[in-house]
Design a protein around this motif. Structure first.
Motif, PDB file in Angstrom:
ATOM      1  N   GLY A   7       9.477   3.446  -1.775  1.00 46.76           N
ATOM      2  CA  GLY A   7       8.685   3.075  -0.609  1.00 46.76           C
ATOM      3  C   GLY A   7       9.422   2.104   0.283  1.00 46.76           C
ATOM      4  O   GLY A   7      10.130   1.202  -0.192  1.00 46.76           O
ATOM      5  N   ARG A   8       9.222   2.275   1.581  1.00 48.33           N
ATOM      6  CA  ARG A   8       9.818   1.377   2.593  1.00 48.33           C
ATOM      7  C   ARG A   8       9.185  -0.011   2.475  1.00 48.33           C
ATOM      8  O   ARG A   8       7.980  -0.128   2.205  1.00 48.33           O
ATOM      9  N   ASN A   9       9.995  -1.062   2.683  1.00 45.56           N
ATOM     10  CA  ASN A   9       9.443  -2.409   2.485  1.00 45.56           C
ATOM     11  C   ASN A   9       8.664  -2.924   3.693  1.00 45.56           C
ATOM     12  O   ASN A   9       8.228  -4.068   3.707  1.00 45.56           O
ATOM     13  N   THR A  10       8.459  -2.082   4.716  1.00 55.36           N
ATOM     14  CA  THR A  10       7.584  -2.454   5.832  1.00 55.36           C
ATOM     15  C   THR A  10       6.131  -2.057   5.551  1.00 55.36           C
ATOM     16  O   THR A  10       5.255  -2.328   6.373  1.00 55.36           O
ATOM     17  N   SER A  11       5.878  -1.422   4.424  1.00 59.15           N
ATOM     18  CA  SER A  11       4.517  -1.009   4.047  1.00 59.15           C
ATOM     19  C   SER A  11       3.809  -2.143   3.314  1.00 59.15           C
ATOM     20  O   SER A  11       4.348  -2.714   2.359  1.00 59.15           O
ATOM     21  N   SER A  12       2.592  -2.453   3.740  1.00 59.98           N
ATOM     22  CA  SER A  12       1.837  -3.526   3.070  1.00 59.98           C
ATOM     23  C   SER A  12       1.615  -3.191   1.596  1.00 59.98           C
ATOM     24  O   SER A  12       1.665  -4.079   0.729  1.00 59.98           O
ATOM     25  N   ASN A  13       1.388  -1.909   1.304  1.00 59.42           N
ATOM     26  CA  ASN A  13       1.118  -1.540  -0.089  1.00 59.42           C
ATOM     27  C   ASN A  13       2.372  -1.610  -0.951  1.00 59.42           C
ATOM     28  O   ASN A  13       2.295  -1.963  -2.135  1.00 59.42           O
ATOM     29  N   VAL A  14       3.514  -1.307  -0.361  1.00 61.46           N
ATOM     30  CA  VAL A  14       4.779  -1.492  -1.088  1.00 61.46           C
ATOM     31  C   VAL A  14       5.020  -2.979  -1.322  1.00 61.46           C
ATOM     32  O   VAL A  14       5.415  -3.400  -2.416  1.00 61.46           O
ATOM     33  N   MET A  15       4.761  -3.796  -0.287  1.00 60.29           N
ATOM     34  CA  MET A  15       4.981  -5.246  -0.425  1.00 60.29           C
ATOM     35  C   MET A  15       4.200  -5.840  -1.594  1.00 60.29           C
ATOM     36  O   MET A  15       4.673  -6.751  -2.269  1.00 60.29           O
ATOM     37  N   LYS A  16       2.990  -5.338  -1.807  1.00 60.25           N
ATOM     38  CA  LYS A  16       2.195  -5.857  -2.938  1.00 60.25           C
ATOM     39  C   LYS A  16       2.972  -5.713  -4.245  1.00 60.25           C
ATOM     40  O   LYS A  16       3.027  -6.638  -5.059  1.00 60.25           O
ATOM     41  N   VAL A  17       3.549  -4.527  -4.434  1.00 59.89           N
ATOM     42  CA  VAL A  17       4.250  -4.233  -5.695  1.00 59.89           C
ATOM     43  C   VAL A  17       5.529  -5.053  -5.805  1.00 59.89           C
ATOM     44  O   VAL A  17       5.835  -5.617  -6.865  1.00 59.89           O
ATOM     45  N   VAL A  33      11.582   5.415   1.148  1.00 64.65           N
ATOM     46  CA  VAL A  33      10.926   6.682   1.517  1.00 64.65           C
ATOM     47  C   VAL A  33       9.672   6.309   2.303  1.00 64.65           C
ATOM     48  O   VAL A  33       9.198   5.175   2.262  1.00 64.65           O
ATOM     49  N   GLY A  34       9.136   7.289   3.016  1.00 60.45           N
ATOM     50  CA  GLY A  34       7.931   7.049   3.813  1.00 60.45           C
ATOM     51  C   GLY A  34       8.286   6.559   5.206  1.00 60.45           C
ATOM     52  O   GLY A  34       9.408   6.127   5.464  1.00 60.45           O
ATOM     53  N   GLY A  35       7.328   6.649   6.107  1.00 57.87           N
ATOM     54  CA  GLY A  35       7.562   6.257   7.493  1.00 57.87           C
ATOM     55  C   GLY A  35       8.744   7.029   8.066  1.00 57.87           C
ATOM     56  O   GLY A  35       8.884   8.230   7.838  1.00 57.87           O
ATOM     57  N   ALA A  36       9.620   6.307   8.786  1.00 64.79           N
ATOM     58  CA  ALA A  36      10.764   6.958   9.433  1.00 64.79           C
ATOM     59  C   ALA A  36      11.745   7.522   8.412  1.00 64.79           C
ATOM     60  O   ALA A  36      12.549   8.392   8.730  1.00 64.79           O
ATOM     61  N   GLY A  52       1.507  11.779  -1.460  1.00 64.70           N
ATOM     62  CA  GLY A  52       2.583  11.711  -0.473  1.00 64.70           C
ATOM     63  C   GLY A  52       2.678  10.356   0.212  1.00 64.70           C
ATOM     64  O   GLY A  52       3.358  10.208   1.224  1.00 64.70           O
ATOM     65  N   LEU A  53       2.003   9.364  -0.333  1.00 64.90           N
ATOM     66  CA  LEU A  53       2.033   8.018   0.257  1.00 64.90           C
ATOM     67  C   LEU A  53       2.985   7.133  -0.548  1.00 64.90           C
ATOM     68  O   LEU A  53       3.508   7.532  -1.594  1.00 64.90           O
ATOM     69  N   VAL A  54       3.202   5.925  -0.052  1.00 67.11           N
ATOM     70  CA  VAL A  54       3.983   4.931  -0.776  1.00 67.11           C
ATOM     71  C   VAL A  54       3.077   3.727  -1.037  1.00 67.11           C
ATOM     72  O   VAL A  54       2.139   3.494  -0.257  1.00 67.11           O
ATOM     73  N   PRO A  55       3.307   3.017  -2.147  1.00 67.80           N
ATOM     74  CA  PRO A  55       4.423   3.089  -3.085  1.00 67.80           C
ATOM     75  C   PRO A  55       4.150   4.024  -4.265  1.00 67.80           C
ATOM     76  O   PRO A  55       2.997   4.378  -4.543  1.00 67.80           O
ATOM     77  N   THR A  56       5.267   4.349  -4.946  1.00 70.13           N
ATOM     78  CA  THR A  56       5.195   4.931  -6.285  1.00 70.13           C
ATOM     79  C   THR A  56       6.098   4.091  -7.179  1.00 70.13           C
ATOM     80  O   THR A  56       7.209   3.733  -6.766  1.00 70.13           O
ATOM     81  N   TRP A  65       1.016   5.653  -9.024  1.00 71.52           N
ATOM     82  CA  TRP A  65       0.784   5.373  -7.601  1.00 71.52           C
ATOM     83  C   TRP A  65      -0.530   4.635  -7.478  1.00 71.52           C
ATOM     84  O   TRP A  65      -1.256   4.510  -8.446  1.00 71.52           O
ATOM     85  N   GLU A  66      -0.852   4.160  -6.290  1.00 73.06           N
ATOM     86  CA  GLU A  66      -1.934   3.222  -5.947  1.00 73.06           C
ATOM     87  C   GLU A  66      -1.445   1.799  -6.234  1.00 73.06           C
ATOM     88  O   GLU A  66      -1.330   1.371  -7.386  1.00 73.06           O
ATOM     89  N   SER A  67      -1.219   1.078  -5.134  1.00 76.30           N
ATOM     90  CA  SER A  67      -0.564  -0.224  -5.233  1.00 76.30           C
ATOM     91  C   SER A  67      -1.289  -1.206  -6.151  1.00 76.30           C
ATOM     92  O   SER A  67      -0.650  -1.897  -6.949  1.00 76.30           O
ATOM     93  N   ASN A  68      -2.610  -1.288  -6.031  1.00 80.01           N
ATOM     94  CA  ASN A  68      -3.312  -2.270  -6.856  1.00 80.01           C
ATOM     95  C   ASN A  68      -3.261  -1.884  -8.334  1.00 80.01           C
ATOM     96  O   ASN A  68      -3.125  -2.750  -9.205  1.00 80.01           O
ATOM     97  N   GLN A 102     -10.156  -5.770  -1.012  1.00 80.48           N
ATOM     98  CA  GLN A 102      -9.118  -5.622   0.032  1.00 80.48           C
ATOM     99  C   GLN A 102      -9.051  -4.162   0.476  1.00 80.48           C
ATOM    100  O   GLN A 102      -8.976  -3.877   1.675  1.00 80.48           O
ATOM    101  N   GLN A 103      -9.102  -3.255  -0.489  1.00 78.44           N
ATOM    102  CA  GLN A 103      -8.992  -1.832  -0.127  1.00 78.44           C
ATOM    103  C   GLN A 103     -10.245  -1.342   0.602  1.00 78.44           C
ATOM    104  O   GLN A 103     -10.154  -0.542   1.528  1.00 78.44           O
ATOM    105  N   THR A 104     -11.404  -1.812   0.160  1.00 79.94           N
ATOM    106  CA  THR A 104     -12.653  -1.215   0.668  1.00 79.94           C
ATOM    107  C   THR A 104     -13.251  -1.967   1.859  1.00 79.94           C
ATOM    108  O   THR A 104     -13.943  -1.362   2.669  1.00 79.94           O
TER     109      THR A 104
HETATM  110  N1  LIG Z   1      -4.343   3.277  -1.516  1.00 80.44           N
HETATM  111  C1  LIG Z   1      -2.903   3.494  -1.423  1.00 80.44           C
HETATM  112  C2  LIG Z   1      -2.539   3.618   0.046  1.00 80.44           C
HETATM  113  C3  LIG Z   1      -1.077   3.954   0.239  1.00 80.44           C
HETATM  114  C4  LIG Z   1      -0.749   4.058   1.734  1.00 80.44           C
HETATM  115  O1  LIG Z   1      -1.642   4.280   2.573  1.00 80.44           O
HETATM  116  N2  LIG Z   1       0.515   3.869   2.043  1.00 80.44           N
HETATM  117  C5  LIG Z   1       0.959   3.982   3.413  1.00 80.44           C
HETATM  118  C6  LIG Z   1       1.864   2.808   3.778  1.00 80.44           C
HETATM  119  S1  LIG Z   1       1.021   1.237   3.672  1.00 80.44           S
HETATM  120  C7  LIG Z   1       1.774   5.253   3.576  1.00 80.44           C
HETATM  121  O2  LIG Z   1       2.267   5.809   2.615  1.00 80.44           O
HETATM  122  N3  LIG Z   1       1.922   5.710   4.829  1.00 80.44           N
HETATM  123  C8  LIG Z   1       2.703   6.878   5.108  1.00 80.44           C
HETATM  124  C9  LIG Z   1       4.185   6.627   5.057  1.00 80.44           C
HETATM  125  O3  LIG Z   1       4.630   5.471   4.918  1.00 80.44           O
HETATM  126  O4  LIG Z   1       4.921   7.617   5.157  1.00 80.44           O
HETATM  127  C10 LIG Z   1      -2.173   2.338  -2.103  1.00 80.44           C
HETATM  128  O5  LIG Z   1      -2.736   1.239  -2.115  1.00 80.44           O
HETATM  129  O6  LIG Z   1      -1.063   2.523  -2.623  1.00 80.44           O
END
Ligand SMILES: N[C@@H](CCC(=O)N[C@@H](CS)C(=O)NCC(=O)O)C(=O)O
Length: 209
Positions: A7-17, A33-36, A52-56, A65-68, A102-104
């Protein structure tokens, strides 16, 4: 053991991990991976994470998967005695419900604010929608403001996993192009987090992008 965060480190969910790993002193590699960077549509990635989301998280043959859920797994598997996810069931449930909230509760309006003010060009911004979302997001922050006025961390006297999902978003909340409503306990908690080396490295030294 090889441990990889996808996962890209600009993702809030990746940052948690990343922040949780750093707090626990667990070594890891990270693959963009993810984003750009894309690459989340491949069969290999979808086999690890069908959303297909990040992080894994990948630890040898184990993937999650699922950051929390990843943050909780890291404590349970590698730091079972850590106060970050207390063993007492009432204390643990208190941490868990704040993580879920936080999620809900926070995530939906916060996403509107962040995408509106950071990831949308100024001339394309729907300022009315962003203004309403700021009000809704402030109501979510007010939930933890009340507790933080009584104790230094979200779940009580000690830093726990409850601080992580909210903490990554606090860095954004206090560093976007608007004046957040005054919440002194929230601000003091954010400043307290900024003193933590792991938060500084993985979250607060990162640009809000
Ligand atoms: N509930 C999931 C949400 C994951 C999610 O929405 N990740 C976003 C980034 S914060 C994502 O993958 N976006 C598409 C991408 O980056 O390609 C989690 O907490 O891990």
């Amino acid at each position: 053991m090889r441990r990889i965060v996808w996962g890209r480190n600009t993702s809030s969910n990746v940052m948690k991990v990343l922040w949780a790993l750093d707090e626990l002193g667990l070594p890891f590699e990270r693959i963009d991976v993810g984003g750009a960077f894309g690459k989340t549509d491949t069969a290999e990635y979808r086999a690890m994470n069908p959303t297909g989301l990040v992080p894994t998280l990948q630890e040898e043959a184990f993937t999650l998967w699922e950051s929390n859920a990843i943050c909780r797994y890291l404590c349970a598997a590698h730091a079972p005695a850590s106060a970050m996810w207390p063993q007492d069931l009432h204390a643990r449930a208190n941490v868990d419900h704040w993580m879920d909230a936080q999620q809900t509760v926070l995530n939906r309006p916060m996403t509107v604010v962040f995408w509106g003010l950071v990831r949308t060009a100024p001339d394309k911004r729907d300022m009315a929608a962003i203004g309403l979302a700021i009000q809704d997001t402030a109501k979510a922050w007010a939930l933890i403001e009340a507790g933080l006025a009584r104790h230094p961390y979200i779940a009580g006297e000690a830093f726990t996993l409850a601080d992580i999902p909210w903490g990554v978003h606090a860095h954004r909340w206090f560093n976007m192009d608007f004046q957040p409503p005054a919440m002194p306990a929230l601000r003091a908690w954010y400043d307290r987090l900024c003193e933590r080396p792991a938060y500084h490295t993985q979250v607060s030294s990162q640009p809000v992008v």
